[in-house]
Design a protein around this motif. Structure first.
Motif, PDB file in Angstrom:
ATOM      1  N   VAL A   1      71.811  52.998  33.052  1.00 43.53           N
ATOM      2  CA  VAL A   1      72.343  51.990  32.130  1.00 43.53           C
ATOM      3  C   VAL A   1      72.261  50.605  32.757  1.00 43.53           C
ATOM      4  O   VAL A   1      71.963  49.613  32.075  1.00 43.53           O
ATOM      5  N   GLN A   2      72.496  50.521  34.075  1.00 41.75           N
ATOM      6  CA  GLN A   2      72.390  49.228  34.756  1.00 41.75           C
ATOM      7  C   GLN A   2      70.985  48.650  34.650  1.00 41.75           C
ATOM      8  O   GLN A   2      70.813  47.435  34.494  1.00 41.75           O
ATOM      9  N   VAL A   3      69.970  49.498  34.756  1.00 46.03           N
ATOM     10  CA  VAL A   3      68.588  49.016  34.628  1.00 46.03           C
ATOM     11  C   VAL A   3      68.387  48.345  33.268  1.00 46.03           C
ATOM     12  O   VAL A   3      67.774  47.279  33.162  1.00 46.03           O
ATOM     13  N   ALA A   4      68.901  48.977  32.218  1.00 46.54           N
ATOM     14  CA  ALA A   4      68.772  48.401  30.878  1.00 46.54           C
ATOM     15  C   ALA A   4      69.529  47.086  30.771  1.00 46.54           C
ATOM     16  O   ALA A   4      69.045  46.124  30.157  1.00 46.54           O
ATOM     17  N   LEU A   5      70.709  47.016  31.365  1.00 42.72           N
ATOM     18  CA  LEU A   5      71.498  45.782  31.331  1.00 42.72           C
ATOM     19  C   LEU A   5      70.802  44.659  32.112  1.00 42.72           C
ATOM     20  O   LEU A   5      70.796  43.503  31.681  1.00 42.72           O
TER      21      LEU A   5
ATOM     22  N   ARG B   1      71.799  41.227  47.594  1.00 40.44           N
ATOM     23  CA  ARG B   1      72.758  41.945  46.759  1.00 40.44           C
ATOM     24  C   ARG B   1      72.088  43.194  46.209  1.00 40.44           C
ATOM     25  O   ARG B   1      71.155  43.097  45.408  1.00 40.44           O
ATOM     26  N   PRO B   2      72.532  44.412  46.594  1.00 42.77           N
ATOM     27  CA  PRO B   2      71.905  45.644  46.128  1.00 42.77           C
ATOM     28  C   PRO B   2      71.966  45.777  44.612  1.00 42.77           C
ATOM     29  O   PRO B   2      72.954  45.391  43.977  1.00 42.77           O
TER      30      PRO B   2
ATOM     31  N   PHE C   1      76.166  44.643  37.156  1.00 45.52           N
ATOM     32  CA  PHE C   1      76.598  45.141  35.846  1.00 45.52           C
ATOM     33  C   PHE C   1      77.230  46.530  35.906  1.00 45.52           C
ATOM     34  O   PHE C   1      77.165  47.283  34.936  1.00 45.52           O
ATOM     35  N   ALA C   2      77.868  46.861  37.025  1.00 44.40           N
ATOM     36  CA  ALA C   2      78.490  48.187  37.123  1.00 44.40           C
ATOM     37  C   ALA C   2      79.614  48.340  36.099  1.00 44.40           C
ATOM     38  O   ALA C   2      79.747  49.394  35.452  1.00 44.40           O
ATOM     39  N   ASP C   3      80.449  47.311  35.953  1.00 38.69           N
ATOM     40  CA  ASP C   3      81.560  47.406  35.002  1.00 38.69           C
ATOM     41  C   ASP C   3      81.057  47.516  33.571  1.00 38.69           C
ATOM     42  O   ASP C   3      81.592  48.291  32.765  1.00 38.69           O
ATOM     43  N   GLU C   4      80.023  46.736  33.255  1.00 39.57           N
ATOM     44  CA  GLU C   4      79.464  46.791  31.901  1.00 39.57           C
ATOM     45  C   GLU C   4      78.853  48.160  31.611  1.00 39.57           C
ATOM     46  O   GLU C   4      78.990  48.702  30.519  1.00 39.57           O
ATOM     47  N   ALA C   5      78.173  48.716  32.619  1.00 38.65           N
ATOM     48  CA  ALA C   5      77.588  50.046  32.455  1.00 38.65           C
ATOM     49  C   ALA C   5      78.678  51.084  32.236  1.00 38.65           C
ATOM     50  O   ALA C   5      78.555  51.964  31.367  1.00 38.65           O
TER      51      ALA C   5
ATOM     52  N   ALA D   1      72.580  48.701  25.414  1.00 39.16           N
ATOM     53  CA  ALA D   1      72.682  47.740  26.509  1.00 39.16           C
ATOM     54  C   ALA D   1      72.254  46.331  26.122  1.00 39.16           C
ATOM     55  O   ALA D   1      72.684  45.363  26.743  1.00 39.16           O
ATOM     56  N   ASN D   2      71.396  46.201  25.123  1.00 37.67           N
ATOM     57  CA  ASN D   2      70.966  44.864  24.723  1.00 37.67           C
ATOM     58  C   ASN D   2      71.748  44.350  23.516  1.00 37.67           C
ATOM     59  O   ASN D   2      71.296  43.443  22.820  1.00 37.67           O
TER      60      ASN D   2
END
Length: 251
Positions: A100-104, A116-117, A122-126, A161-162
């Motif tokens: 999900v992070q990739v999509a965000l 920054r790894p 966008f961990a919280d958003e995911a 995600a979008n």
């Protein structure tokens, strides 16, 4: 209500085969519209003209009044069109959250800073998206080990995600158990109504179609032969003839 998608007389031919012939329809915000028809009816061709995989030979596709006819899929996606596929497309070695992070990240069009790894973005958003589709507890699991029904929920989170205004779902319940099919589409309907997302889906399971769709459009040999409420479509003589013996006309 707000018209999200307006399709005006789109056509597509492949050699001498007229796959889609002057099809027109629209979808409102929060509406679930099912696109059905027998094999070879033109459903996939029609679908692929809406998100830019195919360019119509004629006609127009408008998203919130903006002409998106023939735009590349990535440009259409950035304008607010999400899509799920009949065969799930996730990164099996990555966790549910990372998918999900990739999509965000793609939606944000952000370049990663080397110090920054990527998993920090966008961990919280995911996690919020995963919670909405009932997958928060499996966020750390690799997608490659998930049950198929859970993968479909992850794919829905990715499609959201979008922040789409239009969600295209190609055979969203294919390969799922009957109970999972109902649950996934009921979840999609709830999200669509909460967020004002227009949903267009193709589906072979007529129980799912009649239970979840607000309206149905029916294609046969590239032509739109019926449009209306589930009850009206079920009672349509031409639809009954097309689907006789295929389970559409039972009570």
């Amino acid at each position: 209500m707000t018209t999200i998608l307006d399709v005006e007389r789109i056509e597509k031919s492949f050699g001498g085969v007229r796959a889609v012939q002057g099809v027109s329809f629209s979808i409102e915000a929060g509406e679930m519209l099912a696109l059905i028809g027998p094999n070879g009816a033109g459903k996939s061709t029609c679908f692929n003209m809406l998100n830019g995989q195919l360019r119509p030979d004629a006609g127009r596709v408008r998203l919130l009044g903006q002409d998106i006819t023939g735009l590349a899929p990535r440009r259409v996606w950035r304008l607010g069109v999400g899509r799920t596929f009949q065969i799930t497309a996730t990164f099996g070695s990555m966790t549910v959250r990372e998918n999900v992070q990739v999509a965000l990240l793609s939606h944000a069009h952000r370049l990663l800073r080397f110090w920054r790894p990527a998993p920090e973005h966008f961990a919280d958003e995911a996690d919020a998206l995963l919670a909405r589709v009932g997958m928060a507890e499996q966020a750390e699991r690799a997608c490659g080990v998930l049950a198929y029904g859970d993968l479909k929920r992850v794919e829905l989170a990715i499609a959201l995600a979008n922040a789409p205004r239009l969600l295209l779902m190609d055979e969203p319940t294919a390969g799922m158990a009957p109970r999972e099919r109902v649950a996934l589409m009921a979840l999609t309907r709830d999200i669509a109504r909460e967020q004002g997302i227009a949903v267009l889906f193709t589906e072979h399971d007529m129980d799912v179609v009649f239970a979840q769709a607000d309206r149905i459009i029916v294609l046969d040999r590239g032509r739109l032969i019926a449009e209306g409420s589930p009850a009206a479509v079920r009672a349509n003589p031409e639809v009954q003839a097309v689907y006789l013996g295929a389970g559409l006309v039972h009570g």
